[in-house]
Design an enzyme around this catalytic site. Sequence first.
Site, PDB file in Angstrom:
ATOM      1  N   CYS A  63     -16.280   0.758   1.662  1.00 31.12           N
ATOM      2  CA  CYS A  63     -15.042   0.012   1.911  1.00 31.12           C
ATOM      3  C   CYS A  63     -14.516   0.198   3.319  1.00 31.12           C
ATOM      4  O   CYS A  63     -13.652  -0.557   3.749  1.00 31.12           O
ATOM      5  CB  CYS A  63     -13.992   0.368   0.872  1.00 31.12           C
ATOM      6  SG  CYS A  63     -13.457   2.091   0.936  1.00 31.12           S
ATOM      7  N   ARG A  82       0.876  -1.186   0.000  1.00 30.86           N
ATOM      8  CA  ARG A  82       0.000   0.000   0.000  1.00 30.86           C
ATOM      9  C   ARG A  82       0.901   1.220   0.000  1.00 30.86           C
ATOM     10  O   ARG A  82       1.710   1.396   0.923  1.00 30.86           O
ATOM     11  CB  ARG A  82      -0.895   0.002   1.238  1.00 30.86           C
ATOM     12  CG  ARG A  82      -1.567   1.361   1.482  1.00 30.86           C
ATOM     13  CD  ARG A  82      -2.637   1.312   2.535  1.00 30.86           C
ATOM     14  NE  ARG A  82      -3.757   0.507   2.076  1.00 30.86           N
ATOM     15  CZ  ARG A  82      -4.898   0.356   2.739  1.00 30.86           C
ATOM     16  NH1 ARG A  82      -5.068   0.961   3.908  1.00 30.86           N
ATOM     17  NH2 ARG A  82      -5.869  -0.391   2.258  1.00 30.86           N
ATOM     18  N   ARG A 139     -12.856  -9.436   2.046  1.00 33.08           N
ATOM     19  CA  ARG A 139     -11.468  -9.093   1.696  1.00 33.08           C
ATOM     20  C   ARG A 139     -10.585 -10.340   1.835  1.00 33.08           C
ATOM     21  O   ARG A 139      -9.721 -10.603   1.003  1.00 33.08           O
ATOM     22  CB  ARG A 139     -10.931  -7.987   2.626  1.00 33.08           C
ATOM     23  CG  ARG A 139     -11.649  -6.645   2.530  1.00 33.08           C
ATOM     24  CD  ARG A 139     -11.400  -5.950   1.207  1.00 33.08           C
ATOM     25  NE  ARG A 139      -9.987  -5.745   0.939  1.00 33.08           N
ATOM     26  CZ  ARG A 139      -9.246  -4.728   1.413  1.00 33.08           C
ATOM     27  NH1 ARG A 139      -9.804  -3.802   2.155  1.00 33.08           N
ATOM     28  NH2 ARG A 139      -7.963  -4.608   1.109  1.00 33.08           N
ATOM     29  N   GLN A 159      -9.907  -4.263  -2.966  1.00 32.01           N
ATOM     30  CA  GLN A 159     -11.217  -3.942  -2.411  1.00 32.01           C
ATOM     31  C   GLN A 159     -12.318  -4.302  -3.416  1.00 32.01           C
ATOM     32  O   GLN A 159     -13.381  -4.814  -3.049  1.00 32.01           O
ATOM     33  CB  GLN A 159     -11.292  -2.454  -2.074  1.00 32.01           C
ATOM     34  CG  GLN A 159     -12.626  -2.028  -1.503  1.00 32.01           C
ATOM     35  CD  GLN A 159     -12.883  -2.575  -0.111  1.00 32.01           C
ATOM     36  OE1 GLN A 159     -12.042  -2.419   0.770  1.00 32.01           O
ATOM     37  NE2 GLN A 159     -14.028  -3.213   0.095  1.00 32.01           N
ATOM     38  N   HIS A 173      -7.710   0.856  -5.978  1.00 30.72           N
ATOM     39  CA  HIS A 173      -7.813  -0.042  -4.810  1.00 30.72           C
ATOM     40  C   HIS A 173      -8.410  -1.367  -5.301  1.00 30.72           C
ATOM     41  O   HIS A 173      -9.522  -1.746  -4.921  1.00 30.72           O
ATOM     42  CB  HIS A 173      -8.683   0.622  -3.744  1.00 30.72           C
ATOM     43  CG  HIS A 173      -8.587  -0.020  -2.390  1.00 30.72           C
ATOM     44  ND1 HIS A 173      -7.707  -1.044  -2.084  1.00 30.72           N
ATOM     45  CD2 HIS A 173      -9.284   0.231  -1.244  1.00 30.72           C
ATOM     46  CE1 HIS A 173      -7.862  -1.397  -0.831  1.00 30.72           C
ATOM     47  NE2 HIS A 173      -8.807  -0.641  -0.299  1.00 30.72           N
ATOM     48  N   ASP A 177     -17.726   6.137  -0.147  1.00 31.47           N
ATOM     49  CA  ASP A 177     -16.404   6.020   0.490  1.00 31.47           C
ATOM     50  C   ASP A 177     -16.169   7.359   1.186  1.00 31.47           C
ATOM     51  O   ASP A 177     -16.874   8.347   0.910  1.00 31.47           O
ATOM     52  CB  ASP A 177     -15.350   5.759  -0.610  1.00 31.47           C
ATOM     53  CG  ASP A 177     -13.922   5.630  -0.080  1.00 31.47           C
ATOM     54  OD1 ASP A 177     -13.740   5.368   1.126  1.00 31.47           O
ATOM     55  OD2 ASP A 177     -12.981   5.788  -0.887  1.00 31.47           O
TER      56      ASP A 177
HETATM   57  N1  NVA Z   1     -10.412   6.200  -0.731  1.00 31.63           N
HETATM   58  C1  NVA Z   1      -9.957   5.768   0.586  1.00 31.63           C
HETATM   59  C2  NVA Z   1     -10.102   4.289   0.723  1.00 31.63           C
HETATM   60  C3  NVA Z   1      -9.801   3.763   2.099  1.00 31.63           C
HETATM   61  C4  NVA Z   1      -9.787   2.262   2.194  1.00 31.63           C
HETATM   62  C5  NVA Z   1      -8.525   6.206   0.799  1.00 31.63           C
HETATM   63  O1  NVA Z   1      -7.719   6.126  -0.124  1.00 31.63           O
HETATM   64  O2  NVA Z   1      -8.220   6.641   1.908  1.00 31.63           O
END
Ligand code: NVA
Length: 313
Positions: free
Chosen positions: A264, A101, A292, A131, A128, A224
Amino acid sequence: MTRHFLRDDDLTPSEQAEVLALAAELKASRHAVRPFEGPQAVALIFDKPTLRTQASFAAGVAELGGYPMLVDGNLARIGTRESVADVARVLGRMVSAVVWRTFGQERLEEMAAHAGVPVVNALTDEFHPCQLLADLLTVQEAKGGLAGLTVAFLGDAASNMSHSFLLAGATAGMHVRVSGPDGFGPDPVVLARAADVAGSTGGSTTYERDAVAAVRGADVVVTDTWVSMGKEDEAEARSRPFRPYALTTELLGHADPEAVVLHCLPAYRGVEIEADVIDGPRSLVWQEAGNRLHAQKALLTWLMAHQDGGGPA
Ligand code: NVA
């Protein structure tokens, strides 16, 4: 050739379907396969906060017979202390896969170019995709299929989740509508790529500024956080323009009566989603979070089965 999963369209429509079918099998039989028997290690690296992603990959690698090797992003300081390429060359000699990440997608691409083992996107600024595998599995469980369904994503349509919905939804043959205010539309390159994919699967993709129009008749409604990790400085400025996109009971009333709701997480009740919606009967968010684990186990198993043998000296 080493296969990676850096963005949603790294899997073709039939490959995505294979991974989702495997996820359903592994959900029914959690210890059915052990691709990391040995145990072989899988590096899990986080340059941004995490809960679900770290927990689900760690549990998943263990259930697949492997050792989840947590590499602290703050200690490794990849790209600062040493180059991404040098880190990749080292890790590729020690682990069977790298899950990362981080911020820019180009960092992940550089890791993939030099690691010699599968690299998996555990969230970047742009995408992502893990997810989305969980989200599609959840919708498939609820609706019995994916192709032809309409999904509406509300909020930051320029975000990683919006982009991944466009690409992964199009791959699955869904009609994907992403909806957010002016200045927060999807990257035109991603939108065009998603439209291209949708052209081959019977799906479609739209950027719709009007939240009610986006939600109208939708089978799946998703939101989100309005403030993705790394965008905290913009929180204040975003709150007013994003308000019409809040997922309220009233807005959900425009969706199909059987519509399901995804998020998410982490969620901010009373901001992007009303408590009555996330905690209400249409919400599948806990099933989605649990998925997940199953989706990522399937992805890792699939990637390991699609490698040519032999590693670096
Ligand atoms: N769009 C959010 C997703 C978190 C899982 C982020 O990037 O923080």
